[in-house]
Each structure stands twice: as structure tokens, then as C-alpha cells.
Design a protein around this motif. Structure first.
Motif, PDB file in Angstrom:
ATOM      1  N   ASP A   1      44.540  29.871  44.314  1.00 13.92           N
ATOM      2  CA  ASP A   1      45.877  30.444  44.457  1.00 13.92           C
ATOM      3  C   ASP A   1      46.101  31.663  43.563  1.00 13.92           C
ATOM      4  O   ASP A   1      47.196  31.899  43.096  1.00 13.92           O
ATOM      5  CB  ASP A   1      46.933  29.375  44.170  1.00 13.92           C
TER       6      ASP A   1
ATOM      7  N   CYS B   1      49.287  35.073  47.927  1.00 11.82           N
ATOM      8  CA  CYS B   1      48.826  33.815  47.354  1.00 11.82           C
ATOM      9  C   CYS B   1      49.603  32.700  48.047  1.00 11.82           C
ATOM     10  O   CYS B   1      50.408  32.968  48.941  1.00 11.82           O
ATOM     11  CB  CYS B   1      49.042  33.790  45.838  1.00 11.82           C
TER      12      CYS B   1
ATOM     13  N   ARG C   1      40.504  39.773  40.744  1.00  5.93           N
ATOM     14  CA  ARG C   1      41.730  39.041  40.407  1.00  5.93           C
ATOM     15  C   ARG C   1      42.216  39.617  39.077  1.00  5.93           C
ATOM     16  O   ARG C   1      41.523  39.522  38.062  1.00  5.93           O
ATOM     17  CB  ARG C   1      41.446  37.550  40.313  1.00  5.93           C
TER      18      ARG C   1
ATOM     19  N   PRO D   1      45.935  35.697  43.676  1.00  4.10           N
ATOM     20  CA  PRO D   1      45.782  36.762  44.674  1.00  4.10           C
ATOM     21  C   PRO D   1      44.701  37.775  44.287  1.00  4.10           C
ATOM     22  O   PRO D   1      44.466  38.029  43.114  1.00  4.10           O
ATOM     23  CB  PRO D   1      47.160  37.425  44.698  1.00  4.10           C
TER      24      PRO D   1
END
Length: 139
Positions: A101, A39, A117, A103
Motif C-alpha cells: 500500500d 494506493c 517509492r 504508492p
């Protein structure tokens, strides 16, 4: 000529120790690959591999307590539980994948690959994620 035939037969026949070693390698099969991506911040980046015999290989890459490769064993019940949950999750459990943002997590079990996610997953996919994160935390 007799001796030459005998030598060739001895060289061509497999040794017991080699056969036993190869038999153990054949039985082990990679069934789960779990990868945490980068990220913009300090998100942990690592790969974790789980084999059908309970062997776990962890590779800490970045922003983790343990960098490098480590191995451990887990109970076969845990392996079976992960396989069961993977067979019984629905695509709706992946959740929203938008966001800059956060990851991505990549989960591969046998022939299935899921990119999601983890903070937005639910149901059985979230249970799988939590099980694997707990395995990683115990290393």
C-alpha cells in the motif's frame, strides 16, 4: 500572371507574428515529468510537468487539495538543480520497492525514467522528490 505570382509569394511567406509565436514554442521543452500513483488509501494522485523555461503544469487527479490543471513559474536555478541531481544519483538511492500500500512515484527527466517509492528513497533522488513536492505545495 504577374499578379498571380505576387499573390502566391505573399501567401507562402511567413508572417512576423506567426514566426515569433512559433519561435517561443520551439524554445520550450518538457524536461521533467513527475507522477504520483494510487494506493489503497487516500494517497494524493497527480502529475507535474516542468519545462526548461521554468513553467510548471500541475494536474491534480485524486485526493489532492487542488483538482484540475494549474500553472506556475519557478526559478531556472531550481530547474537546473533538479537536472543536476538527476545526473548524480545512484540506483541504490531508489531503495526497496516492496510493499502493498505504498504508492509508486514515476520520475522522468530527459531520457531517464525512475520508478520508486518516495518514502524509501534516499540521497539525491530524495532531494529531487522533496524539491518537486515543494513546488507542488506552493501551487
Amino acid at each position: 500572371m504577374k499578379y498571380l505570382s505576387l499573390i502566391i509569394m505573399i501567401l507562402m511567406s511567413p508572417s512576423c507574428s506567426i514566426s515569433k509565436k512559433n519561435a517561443s514554442v520551439v524554445k520550450e521543452k518538457l524536461i521533467v515529468t513527475f507522477s504520483k500513483g494510487k494506493c489503497l488509501g487516500n494517497c494524493p494522485v497527480y502529475d507535474l510537468y516542468i519545462y526548461n523555461n521554468g513553467r510548471v503544469v500541475y494536474n491534480g487527479i485524486d485526493n489532492v487539495k487542488k483538482k484540475g490543471v494549474y500553472e506556475t513559474l519557478i526559478a531556472l536555478d531550481t530547474v537546473k538543480r533538479i537536472e543536476y541531481l538527476m545526473k548524480h544519483f545512484s540506483p541504490e538511492e531508489i531503495g526497496n520497492t516492496n510493499g502493498r500500500d505504498i504508492p509508486f512515484t514515476i520520475l522522468k527527466i530527459n531520457d531517464k525514467k525512475v520508478v520508486y517509492r518516495s518514502t524509501r528513497s534516499s540521497g539525491n533522488l530524495l532531494k529531487i522528490n522533496n524539491l518537486i513536492e515543494n513546488i507542488k505545495d506552493k501551487l
